[in-house]
Write an enzyme that holds these catalytic residues in place. Sequence first.
Site, PDB file in Angstrom:
ATOM      1  CB  SER A 233      38.751  44.953  36.842  1.00 31.78           C
ATOM      2  OG  SER A 233      38.885  46.343  37.061  1.00 31.78           O
ATOM      3  CE  LYS A 234      33.813  41.552  40.306  1.00 30.89           C
ATOM      4  NZ  LYS A 234      34.709  40.545  39.719  1.00 30.89           N
ATOM      5  CB  SER A 235      37.598  47.917  40.514  1.00 31.95           C
ATOM      6  OG  SER A 235      38.672  47.562  39.661  1.00 31.95           O
TER       7      SER A 235
END
Length: 297
Positions: A233-235
């Site tokens: 994920s981007k996070s």
Amino acid sequence: MIPPPAPSGYRGRFAPSPTGDLHFGSLLAAFGSWLLARHAGGQWRVRVEDLDPPREVDGAARRQLAALHAFGLEADGDIVWQSGRSALYESAVEKLLNEGRAFYCHCSRSDLATVSGIHRACVARQIRPDPAVRLRVDDGSVVAFDDAIRGRIEQDVSREVGDFVLRRADGFWAYQLAVVVDDADQGITDVVRGADLLDSTPRQILLQRALGLPTPRYAHLPLVLGPDGRKLSKSDAAQPVDPTDPLTTLRAAWRRLGQAPAALAEARDVPDLLARATAAFDPARIPRHDGGPHEMS
């Protein structure tokens, strides 16, 4: 205004959140939803879910859209931005409040910690100046649906989720409300997205029923997992896809969707690759399991 339906009546969408640049997992969801829409002879829309300013990365939305363009994944119609649609969400919440299907809630996360974070009754220790709004989930609210990829899914929303938030205490609209209102307003018939949102689907179906909205068909694509087995994920600072080398990335996504690599081996450029992919795509080959990053190479 909802645009005219495609000849097949199918309308899908890709709805990224601008919390970072487009990474491989997001590209997989975009490509998979695009392929299923094209396979059905339908339309493919793009909606930017920019409803959470504290989590948004400056310029990420525009870079995401630029990346989709580089990969040849062009929306049928104008891009929709959720940040400009508050009036629709307000109308939906007012309807639910007026009908007693939603209520104001002063509970904080610490208040709900004693009940494992699941709201079944208000346990607030103090009144908040700006309470949240929650959907009232009746006891025994079990939702079942048939996912096109994962099969039969069933969830007791009252026991596993509880009364869920429609508008947060900080005033921002909750994802569950916005996605339901927007899918109905845009006439979305088929929701194709990553399997990380599978657990959200019963809540959305329950909300659709409360608002008297149609329920689309659902298909949840396999996730790309990191070395630790968690969703890429981007996070987690996953590396963004390289828009300067679209063929390599599209072929990797094609393989991750279970499709035959030979079908795209001779593609010369992006338009050629997408034409070959549209002709060769077989939805029955999409795997039901998630996979690791080694499968991207």
